[in-house]
Scaffold this active site. Structure first.
Site, PDB file in Angstrom:
ATOM      1  N   SER A   1       3.212  -2.168  10.476  1.00 35.04           N
ATOM      2  CA  SER A   1       4.646  -2.279  10.771  1.00 35.04           C
ATOM      3  C   SER A   1       5.225  -3.649  10.427  1.00 35.04           C
ATOM      4  O   SER A   1       6.175  -4.110  11.077  1.00 35.04           O
ATOM      5  CB  SER A   1       4.940  -1.913  12.235  1.00 35.04           C
ATOM      6  OG  SER A   1       4.576  -0.568  12.472  1.00 35.04           O
TER       7      SER A   1
ATOM      8  N   LYS B   1       0.090   4.277  -0.312  1.00 35.44           N
ATOM      9  CA  LYS B   1      -0.575   5.469   0.249  1.00 35.44           C
ATOM     10  C   LYS B   1      -0.329   6.671  -0.663  1.00 35.44           C
ATOM     11  O   LYS B   1      -0.222   6.514  -1.874  1.00 35.44           O
ATOM     12  CB  LYS B   1      -0.119   5.691   1.694  1.00 35.44           C
ATOM     13  CG  LYS B   1      -0.265   4.410   2.536  1.00 35.44           C
ATOM     14  CD  LYS B   1      -0.111   4.614   3.998  1.00 35.44           C
ATOM     15  CE  LYS B   1      -0.268   3.274   4.700  1.00 35.44           C
ATOM     16  NZ  LYS B   1      -0.202   3.373   6.156  1.00 35.44           N
TER      17      LYS B   1
ATOM     18  N   GLU C   1      -5.661  -5.053  10.536  1.00 38.47           N
ATOM     19  CA  GLU C   1      -4.635  -4.035  10.755  1.00 38.47           C
ATOM     20  C   GLU C   1      -4.905  -3.310  12.067  1.00 38.47           C
ATOM     21  O   GLU C   1      -5.684  -2.344  12.098  1.00 38.47           O
ATOM     22  CB  GLU C   1      -4.642  -3.016   9.612  1.00 38.47           C
ATOM     23  CG  GLU C   1      -4.360  -3.595   8.249  1.00 38.47           C
ATOM     24  CD  GLU C   1      -3.787  -2.537   7.318  1.00 38.47           C
ATOM     25  OE1 GLU C   1      -2.634  -2.693   6.910  1.00 38.47           O
ATOM     26  OE2 GLU C   1      -4.480  -1.553   7.041  1.00 38.47           O
TER      27      GLU C   1
ATOM     28  N   GLY D   1       2.201   2.197  10.873  1.00 43.82           N
ATOM     29  CA  GLY D   1       3.155   3.300  10.767  1.00 43.82           C
ATOM     30  C   GLY D   1       3.867   3.650  12.060  1.00 43.82           C
ATOM     31  O   GLY D   1       4.530   4.682  12.147  1.00 43.82           O
TER      32      GLY D   1
ATOM     33  N   GLU E   1      -6.940   4.797   7.945  1.00 44.65           N
ATOM     34  CA  GLU E   1      -6.702   6.216   7.628  1.00 44.65           C
ATOM     35  C   GLU E   1      -7.936   6.822   6.964  1.00 44.65           C
ATOM     36  O   GLU E   1      -8.240   7.995   7.156  1.00 44.65           O
ATOM     37  CB  GLU E   1      -5.461   6.340   6.727  1.00 44.65           C
ATOM     38  CG  GLU E   1      -4.186   6.082   7.517  1.00 44.65           C
ATOM     39  CD  GLU E   1      -3.040   5.506   6.714  1.00 44.65           C
ATOM     40  OE1 GLU E   1      -3.077   5.555   5.473  1.00 44.65           O
ATOM     41  OE2 GLU E   1      -2.097   4.994   7.343  1.00 44.65           O
TER      42      GLU E   1
ATOM     43  N   GLY F   1       2.726  -1.170   4.345  1.00 44.50           N
ATOM     44  CA  GLY F   1       2.765   0.255   4.059  1.00 44.50           C
ATOM     45  C   GLY F   1       4.185   0.723   3.807  1.00 44.50           C
ATOM     46  O   GLY F   1       4.729   0.562   2.712  1.00 44.50           O
ATOM     47  N   GLY F   2       4.814   1.287   4.842  1.00 47.06           N
ATOM     48  CA  GLY F   2       6.144   1.891   4.703  1.00 47.06           C
ATOM     49  C   GLY F   2       7.153   1.025   3.967  1.00 47.06           C
ATOM     50  O   GLY F   2       7.858   1.508   3.065  1.00 47.06           O
TER      51      GLY F   2
ATOM     52  N   HIS G   1      -9.575   1.223   5.032  1.00 46.13           N
ATOM     53  CA  HIS G   1      -8.304   1.419   5.728  1.00 46.13           C
ATOM     54  C   HIS G   1      -8.535   2.396   6.887  1.00 46.13           C
ATOM     55  O   HIS G   1      -9.322   3.328   6.774  1.00 46.13           O
ATOM     56  CB  HIS G   1      -7.249   1.972   4.757  1.00 46.13           C
ATOM     57  CG  HIS G   1      -5.878   1.949   5.343  1.00 46.13           C
ATOM     58  ND1 HIS G   1      -5.457   2.897   6.252  1.00 46.13           N
ATOM     59  CD2 HIS G   1      -4.850   1.087   5.180  1.00 46.13           C
ATOM     60  CE1 HIS G   1      -4.208   2.604   6.608  1.00 46.13           C
ATOM     61  NE2 HIS G   1      -3.825   1.517   5.976  1.00 46.13           N
TER      62      HIS G   1
ATOM     63  N   ASN H   1       0.858  -1.187   0.000  1.00 45.05           N
ATOM     64  CA  ASN H   1       0.000   0.000   0.000  1.00 45.05           C
ATOM     65  C   ASN H   1       0.897   1.242   0.000  1.00 45.05           C
ATOM     66  O   ASN H   1       1.460   1.607   1.022  1.00 45.05           O
ATOM     67  CB  ASN H   1      -0.892  -0.039   1.251  1.00 45.05           C
ATOM     68  CG  ASN H   1      -1.739   1.209   1.395  1.00 45.05           C
ATOM     69  OD1 ASN H   1      -1.817   2.037   0.488  1.00 45.05           O
ATOM     70  ND2 ASN H   1      -2.381   1.344   2.548  1.00 45.05           N
TER      71      ASN H   1
HETATM   72  P1  PGA Z   1       2.672   0.232   7.720  1.00 41.32           P
HETATM   73  O1  PGA Z   1       1.215   0.453   7.105  1.00 41.32           O
HETATM   74  O2  PGA Z   1       3.224  -1.037   7.141  1.00 41.32           O
HETATM   75  O3  PGA Z   1       3.452   1.461   7.306  1.00 41.32           O
HETATM   76  O4  PGA Z   1       2.507   0.141   9.206  1.00 41.32           O
HETATM   77  C1  PGA Z   1       0.360  -0.639   6.853  1.00 41.32           C
HETATM   78  C2  PGA Z   1      -0.921  -0.135   6.242  1.00 41.32           C
HETATM   79  O5  PGA Z   1      -1.346   0.973   6.582  1.00 41.32           O
HETATM   80  O6  PGA Z   1      -1.534  -0.816   5.384  1.00 41.32           O
END
Ligand code: PGA
Length: 251
Positions: A214, A11, A168, A174, A98, A235-236, A96, A9
């Site tokens: 994470s 983002k 999640e 994050g 967010e 994500g990251g 998600h 992802n």
């Molecule tokens: P992250 O994000 O791996 O940066 O923690 C995961 C996500 O939001 O899908």
């Protein structure tokens, strides 16, 4: 048999050039490798067409990060499921945390988005997960159950067979604080149990449940080793091609 999936992802990150570089490096690195999972990248919508062109020439699959709950019409700024389909999008992230947090998306709205996607043969990657305070007050199972009941469990069995679930925990997204393999397995097994109650044991066995929050190149293998963790929503670490490739190879 359910499939293992690793989905990146992205983002709201990367310029067009950076996005193109990222997808081409990932595609090149995975080219002709024997993989034990399906690999999905989820770029910003404005890069979907470019990404689909790369996917066509590689093993990659493409997901969008969001879709409108409306079919079409006067909804300035929105993108419909049929528009995504026309770009060869196969999956779409829905719900998600967010989007729930910054755009106030409700379970009802999310269930409408799921409907639009399924009408267009796009598979939803439906995200659920509790806040830190909800875990600390031991409400995490109840929170996840409500998200499933209100957002997803209105589907019939046929429709549900197209859904991917992503657990999640919001406190892990994050933050660098990853759920322990035990915490992930406990919740994934609970989710699979709820699916079994609603749709039967076979449907539950066939549902892919991803972990997100994470997840990185160092911890992916221990998370994915759990019987009910069928991969990750990353994500990251999905923005760093070497790390993402390592995660894909963690099965
Ligand atoms: P992250 O994000 O791996 O940066 O923690 C995961 C996500 O939001 O899908």
């Amino acid at each position: 048999m359910r499939k293992n999936i690793v989905a990146g992802n992205w983002k709201m990150n990367n310029t067009f050039q950076e996005a193109e570089e990222l997808i081409s490096v990932i595609a090149d690195n995975l080219d002709e490798k024997e993989l034990a999972c399906e690999v999905i990248v989820c770029p910003p919508s404005i890069y979907l067409e470019m990404s689909s062109d790369y996917a066509e020439e590689s093993i990659l699959h493409i997901a969008a990060q969001n879709v409108s709950e409306f079919e079409n019409g006067a909804y300035t700024g929105e993108i419909s499921a049929s528009m995504l389909k026309a770009m060869d999008v196969e999956y779409c992230i829905i719900g998600h945390s967010e989007r729930r947090k910054y755009f106030n998306e409700t379970n009802k709205q999310l269930s409408e988005k799921v409907g639009r996607l399924l009408d267009n043969s796009i598979a939803p990657i439906f995200c659920i997960g509790e806040l830190l305070e909800e875990r600390e007050s031991e409400n995490h199972f109840e929170v996840v159950k409500t998200q499933l009941n209100e957002g997803l469990f209105n589907l019939n069995s046929d429709e549900f067979s197209n859904v991917v679930v992503a657990y999640e925990p919001v406190w892990a997204i994050g933050t660098g604080v990853v759920a322990s393999p035990e915490q992930a397995q406990e919740m994934h097994s609970y989710i699979r149990g709820l699916i079994a109650e609603k749709y039967g044991a076979e449907a539950a066995e066939n549902t892919t449940i991803l972990y997100g929050g994470s997840c990185n190149a160092a911890n992916a293998a221990t998370l994915f080793a759990n019987p009910d963790v069928d991969g990750g929503l990353i994500g990251g670490a999905s923005l760093k091609p070497d790390d993402f490739v390592k995660i894909v190879e963690s099965f």
